[in-house]
Design an enzyme around this catalytic site. Structure first.
Site, PDB file in Angstrom:
ATOM      1  N   PHE A  11      16.914 -19.778  81.052  1.00 44.88           N
ATOM      2  CA  PHE A  11      16.475 -21.156  80.853  1.00 44.88           C
ATOM      3  C   PHE A  11      15.095 -21.356  81.466  1.00 44.88           C
ATOM      4  O   PHE A  11      14.248 -22.013  80.890  1.00 44.88           O
ATOM      5  CB  PHE A  11      17.500 -22.119  81.466  1.00 44.88           C
ATOM      6  CG  PHE A  11      17.341 -23.534  81.016  1.00 44.88           C
ATOM      7  CD1 PHE A  11      17.817 -23.939  79.782  1.00 44.88           C
ATOM      8  CD2 PHE A  11      16.704 -24.464  81.820  1.00 44.88           C
ATOM      9  CE1 PHE A  11      17.660 -25.246  79.353  1.00 44.88           C
ATOM     10  CE2 PHE A  11      16.546 -25.771  81.405  1.00 44.88           C
ATOM     11  CZ  PHE A  11      17.030 -26.166  80.170  1.00 44.88           C
ATOM     12  N   LEU A  43      26.972 -21.560  81.487  1.00 49.66           N
ATOM     13  CA  LEU A  43      28.370 -21.698  81.076  1.00 49.66           C
ATOM     14  C   LEU A  43      28.814 -20.596  80.117  1.00 49.66           C
ATOM     15  O   LEU A  43      30.004 -20.300  80.022  1.00 49.66           O
ATOM     16  CB  LEU A  43      28.606 -23.067  80.438  1.00 49.66           C
ATOM     17  CG  LEU A  43      28.608 -24.254  81.399  1.00 49.66           C
ATOM     18  CD1 LEU A  43      28.700 -25.560  80.623  1.00 49.66           C
ATOM     19  CD2 LEU A  43      29.741 -24.136  82.403  1.00 49.66           C
ATOM     20  N   VAL A  66      19.691 -19.584  86.557  1.00 48.02           N
ATOM     21  CA  VAL A  66      19.240 -20.587  87.517  1.00 48.02           C
ATOM     22  C   VAL A  66      19.702 -21.950  87.038  1.00 48.02           C
ATOM     23  O   VAL A  66      19.438 -22.329  85.892  1.00 48.02           O
ATOM     24  CB  VAL A  66      17.699 -20.582  87.664  1.00 48.02           C
ATOM     25  CG1 VAL A  66      17.255 -21.658  88.650  1.00 48.02           C
ATOM     26  CG2 VAL A  66      17.192 -19.213  88.089  1.00 48.02           C
ATOM     27  N   VAL A  67      20.390 -22.669  87.920  1.00 42.99           N
ATOM     28  CA  VAL A  67      20.809 -24.040  87.640  1.00 42.99           C
ATOM     29  C   VAL A  67      20.165 -24.913  88.710  1.00 42.99           C
ATOM     30  O   VAL A  67      20.441 -24.749  89.901  1.00 42.99           O
ATOM     31  CB  VAL A  67      22.343 -24.185  87.678  1.00 42.99           C
ATOM     32  CG1 VAL A  67      22.751 -25.609  87.310  1.00 42.99           C
ATOM     33  CG2 VAL A  67      23.011 -23.175  86.747  1.00 42.99           C
ATOM     34  N   GLU A  71      19.523 -35.212  87.505  1.00 41.80           N
ATOM     35  CA  GLU A  71      19.930 -36.573  87.854  1.00 41.80           C
ATOM     36  C   GLU A  71      21.369 -36.884  87.468  1.00 41.80           C
ATOM     37  O   GLU A  71      21.861 -37.963  87.772  1.00 41.80           O
ATOM     38  CB  GLU A  71      18.989 -37.568  87.182  1.00 41.80           C
ATOM     39  CG  GLU A  71      17.554 -37.444  87.650  1.00 41.80           C
ATOM     40  CD  GLU A  71      16.623 -38.399  86.922  1.00 41.80           C
ATOM     41  OE1 GLU A  71      17.109 -39.235  86.138  1.00 41.80           O
ATOM     42  OE2 GLU A  71      15.410 -38.303  87.149  1.00 41.80           O
ATOM     43  N   HIS A  74      25.964 -33.122  85.425  1.00 43.76           N
ATOM     44  CA  HIS A  74      25.928 -31.858  84.689  1.00 43.76           C
ATOM     45  C   HIS A  74      25.749 -30.658  85.626  1.00 43.76           C
ATOM     46  O   HIS A  74      26.334 -29.600  85.411  1.00 43.76           O
ATOM     47  CB  HIS A  74      24.813 -31.904  83.642  1.00 43.76           C
ATOM     48  CG  HIS A  74      24.765 -30.725  82.742  1.00 43.76           C
ATOM     49  ND1 HIS A  74      25.736 -30.459  81.803  1.00 43.76           N
ATOM     50  CD2 HIS A  74      23.859 -29.728  82.637  1.00 43.76           C
ATOM     51  CE1 HIS A  74      25.434 -29.357  81.150  1.00 43.76           C
ATOM     52  NE2 HIS A  74      24.297 -28.884  81.644  1.00 43.76           N
ATOM     53  N   ARG A 112      14.738 -17.627  96.486  1.00 47.29           N
ATOM     54  CA  ARG A 112      15.933 -16.808  96.286  1.00 47.29           C
ATOM     55  C   ARG A 112      15.734 -15.718  95.239  1.00 47.29           C
ATOM     56  O   ARG A 112      16.383 -14.676  95.299  1.00 47.29           O
ATOM     57  CB  ARG A 112      17.111 -17.710  95.919  1.00 47.29           C
ATOM     58  CG  ARG A 112      17.644 -18.460  97.114  1.00 47.29           C
ATOM     59  CD  ARG A 112      18.347 -19.757  96.764  1.00 47.29           C
ATOM     60  NE  ARG A 112      18.810 -20.427  97.972  1.00 47.29           N
ATOM     61  CZ  ARG A 112      18.036 -21.114  98.802  1.00 47.29           C
ATOM     62  NH1 ARG A 112      16.741 -21.223  98.559  1.00 47.29           N
ATOM     63  NH2 ARG A 112      18.533 -21.688  99.880  1.00 47.29           N
TER      64      ARG A 112
END
EC number: 2.5.1.78
Length: 140
Positions: A11, A43, A66-67, A71, A74, A112
């Site tokens: 992403f 997911l 990476v997540v 706001e 989700h 990270r």
């Protein structure tokens, strides 16, 4: 020589490139082979690993992605459910290293992901390799 599958949820390209570099380096430094596939999001990583495991072509798996918190709720859903899916697969004796970062912001992700800092991609690959060793030990 073992063969691992790296499954990446691509992403954020620049962040994934760092994670992927760490994972590939760790696997190659350990003398093993790897392939990489890309899925739409975090997911989908557990499902892709489950499908690949059925093929019997891989000895271990590395989950990367990476997540970053936004706001909405989700973030929690994606973070928790991707981790839950990977944990469920590992309970079926799949050797999986989880390198899906769940962070508050891009700066945390960069720290990270970089090999010169926390190298979470490399750590995930090393975790998968260690779990492969344990599985072999317990198999007899």
């Amino acid at each position: 020589m073992a063969k691992l599958l790296i499954v990446e949820a691509r992403f954020y390209d620049h962040l994934n490139d760092l994670l992927l570099d760490g994972a590939r380096t760790a696997i190659e430094d350990a003398g093993h082979k790897h392939e990489t596939i890309t899925v739409p999001g975090a997911l989908e990583v557990p499902g892709a690993i489950a499908m690949a495991a059925e093929s019997g072509r891989y000895d271990g798996f590395v989950a990367l992605g990476v997540v970053i918190r936004g706001e909405t709720y989700h973030f929690e859903v994606v973070s928790n459910e991707s981790a839950r899916g990977l944990m469920a697969l590992s309970m079926d004796s799949l050797a999986i290293g989880n390198g899906i970062l769940t962070v508050e912001n891009e700066a945390q992700a960069l720290t990270r992901a970089r090999r010169t800092e926390k190298d979470k991609g490399g750590e995930a690959a090393k975790a998968a390799l260690r779990m492969m060793e344990l599985r072999e030990k317990f198999a007899g």
